[in-house]
Structure formats: C-alpha cells, structure tokens
Design an enzyme around this catalytic site. Structure first.
Site, PDB file in Angstrom:
ATOM      1  N   ASP A 100      -3.305 -38.363  25.191  1.00  0.00           N
ATOM      2  CA  ASP A 100      -2.602 -39.635  24.988  1.00  0.00           C
ATOM      3  C   ASP A 100      -2.892 -40.209  23.606  1.00  0.00           C
ATOM      4  O   ASP A 100      -2.010 -40.784  22.960  1.00  0.00           O
ATOM      5  CB  ASP A 100      -3.015 -40.646  26.062  1.00  0.00           C
ATOM      6  N   HIS A 127      -6.640 -35.478  29.242  1.00  0.00           N
ATOM      7  CA  HIS A 127      -5.417 -36.244  29.016  1.00  0.00           C
ATOM      8  C   HIS A 127      -5.648 -37.508  28.191  1.00  0.00           C
ATOM      9  O   HIS A 127      -4.729 -37.984  27.519  1.00  0.00           O
ATOM     10  CB  HIS A 127      -4.766 -36.596  30.363  1.00  0.00           C
ATOM     11  N   ASN A 141      -4.361 -30.912  26.044  1.00  0.00           N
ATOM     12  CA  ASN A 141      -4.667 -31.587  27.309  1.00  0.00           C
ATOM     13  C   ASN A 141      -5.674 -30.787  28.141  1.00  0.00           C
ATOM     14  O   ASN A 141      -6.603 -31.351  28.723  1.00  0.00           O
ATOM     15  CB  ASN A 141      -3.388 -31.804  28.122  1.00  0.00           C
ATOM     16  N   GLU A 197       5.718 -34.400  25.026  1.00  0.00           N
ATOM     17  CA  GLU A 197       5.161 -34.297  23.670  1.00  0.00           C
ATOM     18  C   GLU A 197       6.253 -34.136  22.612  1.00  0.00           C
ATOM     19  O   GLU A 197       5.969 -33.781  21.469  1.00  0.00           O
ATOM     20  CB  GLU A 197       4.194 -33.113  23.585  1.00  0.00           C
ATOM     21  N   ASP A 214       8.218 -31.520  17.938  1.00  0.00           N
ATOM     22  CA  ASP A 214       7.410 -31.123  19.079  1.00  0.00           C
ATOM     23  C   ASP A 214       5.971 -30.856  18.631  1.00  0.00           C
ATOM     24  O   ASP A 214       5.738 -30.195  17.617  1.00  0.00           O
ATOM     25  CB  ASP A 214       7.994 -29.864  19.725  1.00  0.00           C
TER      26      ASP A 214
END
Length: 317
Positions: A192, A188, A183, A218, A175
C-alpha cells in the site's frame, strides 16, 4: 449584445449570459457551455437544477464564466446587486474558471437565500467528487477516468482534428513491475505504501495540465496532452526514470512499465484502451521498466492520416 439564455429546460425569463468566444462556439449560450463542460450527467443536473431553482426564486440577471480570483464573492455589480460564485469542478472543467452569477437585488434576504443554496450546491458537489476518488491513493478512480476519456473522445470526434498543438492527447497505462512479489515478500502494508508514493509521483509529473488515475490494483492511467508523440514519450520517460530513482521505504527500488496510445477521432474509448494495453503488454514482454508506443508496434497503418477513420471495426466516412 449578449445572447439569450438558451437552456430551455430552465425557463428563466430575463436571464441572459455573457458571450465568451474562447470558451464556446459563437452564438452558443455560455451557461449551456458551462453546464456541459464536465460532460457529466450528475454535475450537469446539479448545475441546471440549482440555476433553475434560483432563477425562479431570485432576480438573477446574468451568468458568465469568470477567471478564478477575478471577482470576490459578493462584489458589487454595475447597476446594482452583486456577483456570487459557483466553483466549476470535474474531469473536463476549465482550469482557473468559475461561474459568476449576478444577483440583481440588494436585499439581505435574497443574498441569504442565494448563499444557502450555494452551500447546498457545494455539499452535493463534494459528494460527487468523493465518489470519484480512490480512498487509498486519493487519485481519481476508474469512474472518473471513464468520464474523462469519454469526454475527450467526443471532443475529438466533433473537432475532427488530431495531433495539433491545441488538441493532442495520449492515454498511458502504467503498471508496477512485480507488484505481487512486493506484497508476498514485504506484506500488504508495504505494498500500500508503494501505491501511495507512486500516486504522489504521478501527481508531481501529471498534475495541473494532465490527469492521473488509479485504474485498478497496481495499474494506473494518465491522460496527457503534448504537442507531439515525441513530447508525450519524453513526459512518460521522465516519469519512468523518476520512479526508478525513488527509494521506497522497506522495498527500496520499484519500477514501472508503460504503454501509451494516441486519442484519435473515430476511435472509441474501448479501442484506445485496448491499444494502450497492447503497448503495456509489449513493455512487460521486453523486460519491464520501459515505455512502449503502440504506433511503434502497429507501424504506419496506425496513423489515421494514412487511411479511413474507424470506430472500432466500423469505418466512419
């Protein structure tokens, strides 16, 4: 003497397969093994349907597993005819293997028909593979992960072995730490980019001999093989350190928390996932950017050699 063709559903008279003890149990049909290798209904149906149709239309005389590169497409066969190749792909397909089909005819028309079916086969295979890819990271997705974990769990139940040099697997859940903050702070697009770069690191560290997946959001998963728990931990620690040492554009440093658990005979996939998730939760609770082994949390009772095997809460005798 080669064993008889054993897929009764295909009913190909005269078709036989070449035995390969290193691939399947003694006396089993090689093609049975090849079709089952993916443990995937769609791929198995695709293999079986193609071979059944070809067996009805063309004079196929032998099917066997070959090393990739061992035979060239259209290579002449002893006694006439030629060899033609079908790729073996999927979560459980053996690395470096392909199905070799011996067409017993030298007819240009028969060869043309066979090539047409092989092109169709590859197109269908591409559709299946596309459904198992995460579009952003190009890692395999949760569907492919579930298929692979189910296949490994079934394999362990059949073998009744655990933690041997040839058959020891671990599930790691990975994780990204504070991903929501990334974010929120950077946007974002940067988030990404973090996912894409992390996927690249996963492929580098868990490539040909291990499996990496985007589990969701994630969170990522890796199914790894190692000779011991210590070896599995070393693999995961190297990956954790590599992520920490990578500069992510705009974000700079990113870290990951990792929890892992062994795959054991009698442990259902949901139980294995729950155990790895418990270890991941502990890694987060201890401050993140660390690797935690679920066996360190559960103690000696977690070792299946210290008690009856279980499937969830049901003992297996």
């Amino acid at each position: 003497m080669t064993p008889p063709f054993a897929l009764s559903a295909l009913r190909m008279e005269g078709l036989h397969v070449t035995s390969s003890p290193s691939v399947h149990a003694k006396g089993a049909s090689l093609l049975d093994s090849a079709v089952a290798l993916t443990r995937d209904t769609e791929r198995a149906a695709l293999h079986a349907g193609l071979l059944r149709t070809l067996g009805e239309m063309l004079p196929l005389s032998e099917v066997r597993l070959a090393e990739r590169g061992e035979l060239a497409p259209g290579a002449p066969a002893i006694g006439g005819g030629s060899w033609h190749l079908l790729p073996l792909r999927g979560p459980d397909a053996p690395h470096g293997k392909e199905i070799a089909v011996h067409l017993g005819s030298d007819s240009a028309e028969d060869v043309s028909v066979l090539h047409g079916f092989l092109r169709l086969y590859r197109n269908f295979l591409a559709v299946i593979e596309e459904s198992e890819r995460d579009r952003l990271t190009q890692l395999r997705n949760r569907r492919a992960f579930d298929l692979r974990l189910d296949g490994l769990s079934a394999q362990l139940i059949r073998s009744r072995r655990h933690a041997t040099a040839d058959n020891a697997y671990w599930l790691a859940l990975i994780d990204i730490d504070h991903f929501k903050s990334i974010n929120d702070r950077y946007g974002h697009l940067y988030g990404d980019e973090v996912l894409i770069l992390l996927a690249q690191l996963l492929r580098q560290h868990f490539g040909e001999h291990h499996d990496a997946y985007r589990y969701g959001g994630e969170e990522f998963a890796a199914l790894i093989s190692a000779r011991s728990d210590k070896g599995a931990r070393q693999l995961l620690e190297r990956f954790r350190a590599a992520v920490e040492g990578t500069e992510f554009p705009g974000v700079k440093q990113v870290t990951v928390s990792i929890g892992y658990a062994p795959l054991e005979p009698g442990k259902a996939p949901p139980v294995i996932i729950e155990r790895a998730d418990r270890a991941l939760y502990e890694a987060k609770g201890r401050g993140r950017n660390r690797v935690v082994d679920v066996n360190a949390l559960l103690g000696p009772a977690a070792n299946p050699d210290h008690g009856p095997r279980e499937w969830g809460d049901i003992e297996l005798f």
